[in-house]
Write an enzyme that holds these catalytic residues in place. Structure first.
Site, mmCIF file in Angstrom:
data_model
loop_
_atom_site.group_PDB
_atom_site.id
_atom_site.type_symbol
_atom_site.label_atom_id
_atom_site.label_comp_id
_atom_site.label_asym_id
_atom_site.label_seq_id
_atom_site.Cartn_x
_atom_site.Cartn_y
_atom_site.Cartn_z
ATOM 1 N N SER A 183 0.876 -1.185 0.000
ATOM 2 C CA SER A 183 0.000 0.000 0.000
ATOM 3 C C SER A 183 0.910 1.231 0.000
ATOM 4 O O SER A 183 2.086 1.127 0.373
ATOM 5 C CB SER A 183 -0.843 -0.022 1.279
ATOM 6 O OG SER A 183 -1.456 1.233 1.509
ATOM 7 N N TYR A 219 -1.551 -0.953 11.008
ATOM 8 C CA TYR A 219 -1.647 -1.424 9.615
ATOM 9 C C TYR A 219 -0.408 -1.002 8.821
ATOM 10 O O TYR A 219 0.183 -1.815 8.094
ATOM 11 C CB TYR A 219 -2.920 -0.855 8.983
ATOM 12 C CG TYR A 219 -3.090 -1.159 7.505
ATOM 13 C CD1 TYR A 219 -3.424 -2.445 7.061
ATOM 14 C CD2 TYR A 219 -2.940 -0.153 6.546
ATOM 15 C CE1 TYR A 219 -3.590 -2.707 5.704
ATOM 16 C CE2 TYR A 219 -3.106 -0.415 5.193
ATOM 17 C CZ TYR A 219 -3.439 -1.690 4.777
ATOM 18 O OH TYR A 219 -3.596 -1.953 3.436
HETATM 19 P P1 NAP Z 1 -11.095 -6.547 0.546
HETATM 20 O O1 NAP Z 1 -12.138 -6.362 -0.472
HETATM 21 O O2 NAP Z 1 -11.457 -6.365 1.984
HETATM 22 O O3 NAP Z 1 -10.401 -7.976 0.323
HETATM 23 C C1 NAP Z 1 -9.485 -8.497 1.238
HETATM 24 C C2 NAP Z 1 -9.343 -9.978 0.973
HETATM 25 O O4 NAP Z 1 -8.417 -10.527 1.916
HETATM 26 C C3 NAP Z 1 -10.656 -10.738 1.153
HETATM 27 O O5 NAP Z 1 -10.736 -11.749 0.189
HETATM 28 C C4 NAP Z 1 -10.490 -11.337 2.536
HETATM 29 O O6 NAP Z 1 -11.243 -12.535 2.766
HETATM 30 C C5 NAP Z 1 -9.022 -11.679 2.468
HETATM 31 N N1 NAP Z 1 -8.520 -12.092 3.767
HETATM 32 C C6 NAP Z 1 -8.576 -11.453 4.954
HETATM 33 N N2 NAP Z 1 -8.036 -12.236 5.913
HETATM 34 C C7 NAP Z 1 -7.647 -13.394 5.313
HETATM 35 C C8 NAP Z 1 -7.041 -14.587 5.741
HETATM 36 N N3 NAP Z 1 -6.714 -14.792 7.028
HETATM 37 N N4 NAP Z 1 -6.758 -15.559 4.843
HETATM 38 C C9 NAP Z 1 -7.069 -15.383 3.538
HETATM 39 N N5 NAP Z 1 -7.687 -14.294 3.064
HETATM 40 C C10 NAP Z 1 -7.963 -13.301 3.949
HETATM 41 O O7 NAP Z 1 -9.891 -5.517 0.300
HETATM 42 P P2 NAP Z 1 -9.006 -5.205 -0.998
HETATM 43 O O8 NAP Z 1 -9.032 -3.742 -1.181
HETATM 44 O O9 NAP Z 1 -9.372 -6.086 -2.134
HETATM 45 O O10 NAP Z 1 -7.557 -5.583 -0.429
HETATM 46 C C11 NAP Z 1 -6.626 -6.355 -1.170
HETATM 47 C C12 NAP Z 1 -5.222 -5.932 -0.770
HETATM 48 O O11 NAP Z 1 -5.009 -4.561 -1.130
HETATM 49 C C13 NAP Z 1 -4.934 -6.014 0.730
HETATM 50 O O12 NAP Z 1 -3.629 -6.533 0.941
HETATM 51 C C14 NAP Z 1 -4.983 -4.563 1.180
HETATM 52 O O13 NAP Z 1 -4.188 -4.337 2.330
HETATM 53 C C15 NAP Z 1 -4.432 -3.864 -0.043
HETATM 54 N N6 NAP Z 1 -4.792 -2.448 -0.169
HETATM 55 C C16 NAP Z 1 -6.088 -2.046 -0.098
HETATM 56 C C17 NAP Z 1 -6.405 -0.699 -0.234
HETATM 57 C C18 NAP Z 1 -7.823 -0.195 -0.185
HETATM 58 O O14 NAP Z 1 -8.057 1.022 -0.053
HETATM 59 N N7 NAP Z 1 -8.813 -1.059 -0.327
HETATM 60 C C19 NAP Z 1 -5.380 0.233 -0.442
HETATM 61 C C20 NAP Z 1 -4.054 -0.205 -0.520
HETATM 62 C C21 NAP Z 1 -3.777 -1.551 -0.381
HETATM 63 P P3 NAP Z 1 -12.644 -12.523 3.586
HETATM 64 O O15 NAP Z 1 -13.674 -12.114 2.581
HETATM 65 O O16 NAP Z 1 -12.785 -13.935 4.038
HETATM 66 O O17 NAP Z 1 -12.493 -11.537 4.707
#
Ligand code: NAP
Length: 285
Positions: A138, A151
């Site tokens: 991120s 985080y």
């Molecule tokens: P999201 O929609 O909340 O998806 C997160 C995913 O991670 C979900 O599939 C969730 O599964 C999974 N997860 C959580 N805990 C887990 C575990 N113990 N084992 C396996 N899977 C697990 O968020 P996203 O935005 O797509 O995030 C994807 C990545 O981008 C993350 O690494 C996040 O830190 C990064 N990111 C996000 C943002 C943002 O603004 N959204 C910005 C920068 C970076 P469940 O459905 O089972 O919870």
């Protein structure tokens, strides 16, 4: 060239876009999630795109589930080319407000999860003298942000972990490491953070509250009307460029906004290659 790609966290958000775009590019995709009951959105996205995915269970907090999944993929395909560490979870509380259990959970999902999955495949990659570990970090892995210290610490840890491995494993064993540093992604992420806050006592009425309200209120405006946020498809497209590259970056932002936001830290060495060379020259020459 068609590759075998294992992706974590494919039940929502970026994971779905990554899985679909990787399959559209002709790769064999293992789209994994911790709870297969949540696979409907992924299945629907794959069907709409007309692609086939292998969907498997993998919880990044459970080494046994990672080992089983990796064993199954290697059994079926003989090899893995790319691991995409995408699973992650946000957390918005000050250090004073966070319990030790909260902190351990954030570090475990976002950092240890990456280490566990990488550890499960690194010997395989080393033996093949090939492989690519891509980890979704991120801009918070480069720039600390309010109420995100836990985080951000987890994402900073991921950055150091990947950077250190790129310094000696890449030149000696031909394995690539890339950290992808998105700004905001329109996904379930922010809603999950607020749900987690609600489930653990809501916003606490303490001295931090007015600062937190400023941060949370501002984040709704930021989400609505600025270029901080990208769609998951836009971010996935940047990751796919890394998958396709013969010389992928060690780090990359995913938008002009992200580039500008991190510029004070990244301008001298946007892709991390100069720093890698400096570390090699200092410690390994
Ligand atoms: P999201 O929609 O909340 O998806 C997160 C995913 O991670 C979900 O599939 C969730 O599964 C999974 N997860 C959580 N805990 C887990 C575990 N113990 N084992 C396996 N899977 C697990 O968020 P996203 O935005 O797509 O995030 C994807 C990545 O981008 C993350 O690494 C996040 O830190 C990064 N990111 C996000 C943002 C943002 O603004 N959204 C910005 C920068 C970076 P469940 O459905 O089972 O919870």
């Amino acid at each position: 060239m068609s590759k075998v790609i294992l992706i974590t966290g494919c039940s929502s958000g970026l994971g779905i876009s990554l899985a679909v775009q990787a399959a559209q590019a002709g790769h064999t995709v293992y789209a994994t999630m911790r709870n297969l009951d949540k696979r409907t959105a992924l299945d629907e996205a794959a069907e709409a795109a007309g692609v086939t995915l292998n969907v498997a269970q993998l919880d990044v907090q459970d080494s046994a589930s990672i080992a089983t999944c990796v064993e199954d993929v290697l059994g079926a395909q003989g090899h893995v080319d790319v691991l995409i560490n995408n699973a992650g979870a946000g957390f918005v509380r000050s250090t004073e407000q966070a319990s030790e259990d909260d902190i351990n959970w954030v570090m475990d999902v976002n950092f240890m999860g990456v280490v566990r999955c990488t550890k499960a495949l690194i010997a395989h990659f080393r033996e093949r003298r090939a492989g690519h570990v891509i980890t979704i970090s991120s801009v918070g892995g480069l720039v600390g942000q309010p109420f995100n210290e836990i985080y951000c610490a987890a994402k900073f840890a991921v950055e150091g972990y990947m950077e250190a491995m790129a310094s000696y494993i890449s030149p000696h064993f031909g394995i690539n490491f890339t950290v992808v540093e998105p700004g905001g992604i329109a996904s379930e992420f922010a809603a999950n953070v607020m749900k987690q806050v609600e489930e653990t006592g809501g916003m606490l009425d303490d001295e931090y509250l007015p600062i937190l309200q400023k941060y949370v209120g501002g984040s709704q405006t930021r989400q609505a009307g600025s270029d901080i946020y990208q769609t998951a498809d836009e971010v996935a497209a940047v990751v796919m460029e890394c998958v396709a590259s013969d010389a992928p970056p060690i780090r990359t932002r995913t938008s002009k906004w992200g580039e500008a936001f991190c510029a004070l830290k990244t301008d001298l060495d946007p892709d991390g290659k100069k720093l890698q060379q400096q570390v090699v020259d200092t410690f390994l020459s």
